[in-house]
Enzyme design. Structure first.
Site: not given
Ligand code: A2P
Length: 317
Positions: A43, A48, A77, A110
């Site tokens: 994922d 990130y 996302k 997201h």
């Protein structure tokens, strides 16, 4: 490995690897190690800040013959500053470039929150765009275009309430296949799970271990550590497993996908082995009694002064 069946025909390995908070410099090793242990579902998200490094690890693993692309399930996302319909496909193309993939298995909106383009987070009120000005239905058109172009096999959402999910399902041409939300015994989200089941939307549990490595700004003073919860540790001891394994098994036995994050080889292995842990009905029921509606990821960072977003309109609670 338990598989989760999706609308649209695909199925994903229920136990995946979370990469939120996996720092650049350590995430590539973690992904390689996870693939070695047997994880096939990773994922990701551009926010990130580690997709390019993950892409390198995936490419190396495929080149070394550890795994084939077809065996992998890769989710990513859409960040909040790319909610304009025309921005969705280019955002996904950047993610594909970073991950060194031709297509994603699953692409999620997201957050049901829109920001001005170029903003990772809102620094001031004018960085936000209210959903009545840039509705999710418009963003979803971009998601459907990404799907139609073959860039993502499935599309879905994250952090959506039952109300927002119903609204989306009522206008979508391609139905959302997934809602990824925070889920663990302190936040069991029973009603939301019921709505998702009714709508045929699969669910992925994020922060299943309580995300104790969140940055300090996302932590509340005196918050309880799920991994140290007396009931979780008692059940773990009675079964001869670890608290993390109890939490992961709980998520799997509720029929959700679950994406514990780790960059530590021993914990990656421990978490993966949780797929073999079986909790009896009484332990499942006892864990269910811990539900306190307690979020670790509260969403307060979307509710800074002047924001059109409030905790009430974010979670519809
Ligand atoms: P680490 O990456 O050093 O293993 P979540 O998945 O809820 O976001 O939680 C991630 C946090 O839990 C990280 O701090 C991670 O640390 C830690 N963690 C992951 N697996 C375990 C485990 N089996 N036991 C204890 N802590 C774990």
């Amino acid at each position: 490995m338990r598989m989760i069946q999706l609308k649209g025909g695909g199925q994903l390995p229920a136990l995946g690897l979370g990469t939120w908070k996996s720092a650049p410099g350590e995430v590539a090793t973690a992904v390689r190690e996870a693939l070695r242990v047997g994880y096939r579902h990773i994922d990701c998200a551009p926010i990130y800040g580690n997709e390019a490094e993950i892409g390198g690890a995936l490419a190396d693993a495929i080149a070394d013959g550890d795994v084939t692309r077809d065996e992998l399930w890769i989710t990513s996302k859409l960040w909040c500053d790319r909610h304009a319909e025309k921005d969705v496909v280019p955002a996904l193309q950047q993610t594909l470039k970073d991950l060194r993939l031709e297509r994603l298995d699953l692409f999620l909106v997201h957050w049901p929150v829109a920001l001005k383009k170029g903003k990772q987070m809102a620094e001031r009120a004018k960085d936000f765009i209210a959903l009545d000005r840039l509705p999710i239905a418009k963003t979803w058109k971009g998601m459907e275009a990404a799907h139609a172009a073959g860039h993502a096999r499935h599309i879905g959402v994250s952090n959506f309430s039952a109300k927002k999910l119903r609204e989306l399902c009522s206008v979508a041409s391609v139905q959302p296949a997934m809602n990824q939300v925070e889920l663990h015994p302190y936040l069991a989200q029973v009603d939301l799970l019921g709505t998702c089941r009714e709508l045929g939307v699969a669910v992925t549990a994020y922060s299943p271990l309580g995300s104790q490595d969140r940055p300090p700004v996302l932590r509340a003073e005196g918050e309880r550590n799920l991994l140290l919860d007396p009931l979780v540790t008692e059940i773990a001891e009675s079964l001869g497993v670890t608290p993390a394994q109890v939490l992961i098994a709980w998520a799997l036995q509720r029929g959700t996908a679950v994406i514990p994050k780790s960059v530590n080889p021993a914990r990656l292995e421990e978490n993966f082995a949780a797929a073999k842990v079986e909790l009896g009905p009484i332990d499942m029921q006892r864990l269910g009694s811990l539900d306190a509606g307690r979020r670790y990821v509260t969403g307060e960072f979307w509710t800074t002064p002047g924001s059109p977003y409030t905790l009430a309109n974010l979670w519809d609670e």
